[in-house]
Design a protein around this motif. Structure first.
Motif, PDB file in Angstrom:
ATOM      1  N   MET A   1       0.840  -1.200   0.000  1.00  3.84           N
ATOM      2  CA  MET A   1       0.000   0.000   0.000  1.00  3.84           C
ATOM      3  C   MET A   1       0.875   1.249   0.000  1.00  3.84           C
ATOM      4  N   ALA A   2       0.566   2.176  -0.877  1.00  2.95           N
ATOM      5  CA  ALA A   2       1.303   3.439  -0.930  1.00  2.95           C
ATOM      6  C   ALA A   2       0.980   4.275   0.310  1.00  2.95           C
ATOM      7  N   LEU A   3       2.011   4.801   0.949  1.00  2.00           N
ATOM      8  CA  LEU A   3       1.803   5.608   2.148  1.00  2.00           C
ATOM      9  C   LEU A   3       1.364   7.027   1.815  1.00  2.00           C
ATOM     10  N   VAL A   4       1.564   7.416   0.557  1.00  2.00           N
ATOM     11  CA  VAL A   4       1.182   8.747   0.083  1.00  2.00           C
ATOM     12  C   VAL A   4       0.525   8.595  -1.286  1.00  2.00           C
ATOM     13  N   LEU A   5      -0.611   9.252  -1.462  1.00  2.00           N
ATOM     14  CA  LEU A   5      -1.293   9.263  -2.754  1.00  2.00           C
ATOM     15  C   LEU A   5      -1.167  10.659  -3.350  1.00  2.00           C
ATOM     16  N   THR A   6      -1.012  10.740  -4.661  1.00  2.00           N
ATOM     17  CA  THR A   6      -0.851  12.040  -5.301  1.00  2.00           C
ATOM     18  C   THR A   6      -1.848  12.215  -6.444  1.00  2.00           C
ATOM     19  N   GLU A   7      -2.172  13.468  -6.681  1.00  2.00           N
ATOM     20  CA  GLU A   7      -3.057  13.845  -7.794  1.00  2.00           C
ATOM     21  C   GLU A   7      -2.595  15.192  -8.320  1.00  2.00           C
ATOM     22  N   MET A   8      -2.627  15.373  -9.622  1.00  2.00           N
ATOM     23  CA  MET A   8      -2.235  16.641 -10.226  1.00  2.00           C
ATOM     24  C   MET A   8      -3.295  17.068 -11.225  1.00  2.00           C
ATOM     25  N   THR A   9      -3.958  18.181 -10.947  1.00  4.53           N
ATOM     26  CA  THR A   9      -4.964  18.727 -11.858  1.00  4.53           C
ATOM     27  C   THR A   9      -4.902  20.242 -11.820  1.00  4.53           C
ATOM     28  N   GLN A  10      -4.945  20.871 -12.981  1.00  6.04           N
ATOM     29  CA  GLN A  10      -5.000  22.328 -13.115  1.00  6.04           C
ATOM     30  C   GLN A  10      -3.886  23.018 -12.320  1.00  6.04           C
ATOM     31  N   GLN A  11      -2.690  22.431 -12.396  1.00  6.93           N
ATOM     32  CA  GLN A  11      -1.493  22.977 -11.742  1.00  6.93           C
ATOM     33  C   GLN A  11      -1.581  22.966 -10.214  1.00  6.93           C
ATOM     34  N   THR A  16      -1.991  13.146  -0.394  1.00  4.70           N
ATOM     35  CA  THR A  16      -2.848  12.574   0.651  1.00  4.70           C
ATOM     36  C   THR A  16      -2.070  11.537   1.438  1.00  4.70           C
ATOM     37  N   MET A  17      -1.902  11.762   2.744  1.00  3.79           N
ATOM     38  CA  MET A  17      -1.269  10.755   3.591  1.00  3.79           C
ATOM     39  C   MET A  17      -2.209   9.560   3.709  1.00  3.79           C
ATOM     40  N   ASN A  18      -1.663   8.364   3.560  1.00  3.09           N
ATOM     41  CA  ASN A  18      -2.505   7.186   3.368  1.00  3.09           C
ATOM     42  C   ASN A  18      -2.037   6.008   4.227  1.00  3.09           C
ATOM     43  N   ASN A  19      -1.869   6.274   5.512  1.00  2.10           N
ATOM     44  CA  ASN A  19      -1.504   5.192   6.426  1.00  2.10           C
ATOM     45  C   ASN A  19      -2.391   5.248   7.669  1.00  2.10           C
ATOM     46  N   PRO A  20      -3.711   5.069   7.491  1.00  2.00           N
ATOM     47  CA  PRO A  20      -4.632   5.226   8.625  1.00  2.00           C
ATOM     48  C   PRO A  20      -4.389   4.230   9.750  1.00  2.00           C
ATOM     49  N   PHE A  35       8.738  13.144   0.254  1.00  2.00           N
ATOM     50  CA  PHE A  35       9.771  13.799  -0.547  1.00  2.00           C
ATOM     51  C   PHE A  35       9.596  13.490  -2.033  1.00  2.00           C
ATOM     52  N   ALA A  36       9.359  12.227  -2.346  1.00  2.00           N
ATOM     53  CA  ALA A  36       9.209  11.825  -3.750  1.00  2.00           C
ATOM     54  C   ALA A  36       8.036  12.547  -4.390  1.00  2.00           C
ATOM     55  N   ALA A  37       6.936  12.679  -3.648  1.00  2.00           N
ATOM     56  CA  ALA A  37       5.760  13.369  -4.183  1.00  2.00           C
ATOM     57  C   ALA A  37       6.057  14.843  -4.439  1.00  2.00           C
ATOM     58  N   LEU A  38       6.716  15.505  -3.481  1.00  2.00           N
ATOM     59  CA  LEU A  38       7.046  16.921  -3.670  1.00  2.00           C
ATOM     60  C   LEU A  38       7.994  17.118  -4.846  1.00  2.00           C
ATOM     61  N   ASP A  39       8.940  16.202  -4.998  1.00  2.00           N
ATOM     62  CA  ASP A  39       9.850  16.286  -6.147  1.00  2.00           C
ATOM     63  C   ASP A  39       9.082  16.166  -7.456  1.00  2.00           C
ATOM     64  N   THR A  40       8.119  15.251  -7.499  1.00  2.00           N
ATOM     65  CA  THR A  40       7.294  15.080  -8.707  1.00  2.00           C
ATOM     66  C   THR A  40       6.477  16.328  -8.982  1.00  2.00           C
ATOM     67  N   PHE A  41       5.879  16.884  -7.941  1.00  4.96           N
ATOM     68  CA  PHE A  41       5.083  18.103  -8.112  1.00  4.96           C
ATOM     69  C   PHE A  41       5.943  19.244  -8.658  1.00  4.96           C
ATOM     70  N   GLU A  42       7.161  19.370  -8.125  1.00  2.87           N
ATOM     71  CA  GLU A  42       8.018  20.474  -8.562  1.00  2.87           C
ATOM     72  C   GLU A  42       8.449  20.291 -10.018  1.00  2.87           C
ATOM     73  N   ARG A  43       8.810  19.060 -10.382  1.00  2.00           N
ATOM     74  CA  ARG A  43       9.187  18.798 -11.781  1.00  2.00           C
ATOM     75  C   ARG A  43       8.019  19.042 -12.723  1.00  2.00           C
ATOM     76  N   SER A  44       6.819  18.762 -12.249  1.00  2.62           N
ATOM     77  CA  SER A  44       5.614  18.909 -13.077  1.00  2.62           C
ATOM     78  C   SER A  44       5.056  20.321 -13.035  1.00  2.62           C
ATOM     79  N   LYS A  45       5.766  21.221 -12.332  1.00  4.65           N
ATOM     80  CA  LYS A  45       5.395  22.636 -12.271  1.00  4.65           C
ATOM     81  C   LYS A  45       4.005  22.862 -11.662  1.00  4.65           C
TER      82      LYS A  45
END
Length: 259
Positions: A1-11, A16-20, A35-45
């Motif tokens: 199970m991913a501990l963090v879920l990500t979504e990117m829409t309209q910049q 979402t933290m996902n370890n209930p 960290f990985a999610a923030l890096d992806t967000f930054e690369r994706s502008k």
């Protein structure tokens, strides 16, 4: 199970933290995914980041994973710890970071929330700064976050009592920018993020960096810094620190003796 879920829409990037099962505690593994999610967000502008827990969560995050705290005799919150690196990553992220709060925010998770640029919560949001319940000496940079937002006396009360603060008080003290009804929380947060996206990205980035630099305008001399280090060492070298960690693992109330 991913501990963090990500979504990117309209910049807008949503993390979402996902370890209930572990109340979204800020374990090393979850922080690594963070960290990985923030890096992806930054690369994706992505122009705005929203941090959240799953819808309907009773606990937004339980803060530090106590099982990962170091043994007595070592600073539990050193400068290079994953948690401290996470706070700096959020603080230094070039674009605005919004914390969307539903449920309880405990311990170090409060520090993470105060590191965000904007905080929006619903009526279930509560905030409790709990290191004194376990016997942990908090670090100076984290305490400055609280003093800057709450003021000195309220920060003292929050740390000394470890009592939860409700959403209304958090709004009055400036922890929350907005308090909205739970069924409107997502739409309100999204709407505010869209307003930011509609503005000049260069101006927003410059403004965030200015705020970051100006908020650090509290010089501290070397002697005071060393004295704080000595004060904290007395705590994490103590029998009380051992007792606090042991009591947590044994799920009982600690018996502190001031030793």
């Amino acid at each position: 199970m991913a501990l963090v879920l990500t979504e990117m829409t309209q910049q807008i990037g949503t993390l979402t933290m996902n370890n209930p099962q572990k109340r979204n505690c800020l374990s090393h593994a979850l922080i690594e995914d963070f960290f990985a999610a923030l890096d992806t967000f930054e690369r994706s502008k992505m122009r705005v980041i929203i941090l959240r827990a799953s819808a309907g969560s009773k606990v937004w995050s339980a803060g530090h994973d106590v099982h990962e705290l170091p043994r007595p005799g070592r600073d539990p919150l050193p400068y290079n710890s994953p948690f401290e690196q996470l706070l700096r990553r959020v603080q230094d992220y070039p674009d605005p970071v919004i914390a969307m709060i539903e449920g309880g925010v405990w311990g170090g998770a409060c520090d993470l929330v105060l590191t965000c640029d904007i905080v929006i919560g619903c009526e279930t949001a509560t905030f409790a700064m709990t290191p004194a319940k376990i016997g942990i000496p908090y670090n100076p940079s984290g305490m400055i976050h609280f003093i800057n937002v709450l003021g000195l006396n309220k920060a003292k009360e929050m740390f000394f009592t470890a009592a939860p603060m409700n959403a209304s008080e958090a709004l009055n003290l400036g922890i929350l920018n907005h308090l909205v009804e739970s069924d409107k929380l997502e739409s309100f947060t999204r709407g505010l993020a869209e307003k930011i996206v509609g503005n000049s990205p260069l101006a927003i980035r410059a403004l965030k960096e200015e705020f970051r630099l100006l908020s650090k305008g509290h010089p501290m001399d070397a002697e005071t810094y060393e004295k704080i280090g000595a004060i904290r060492r007395c705590v994490y070298d103590s029998k009380d620190y051992c007792e606090g960690i042991l009591a947590f693992h044994e799920k009982r109330r600690p018996q502190f003796k001031g030793e």
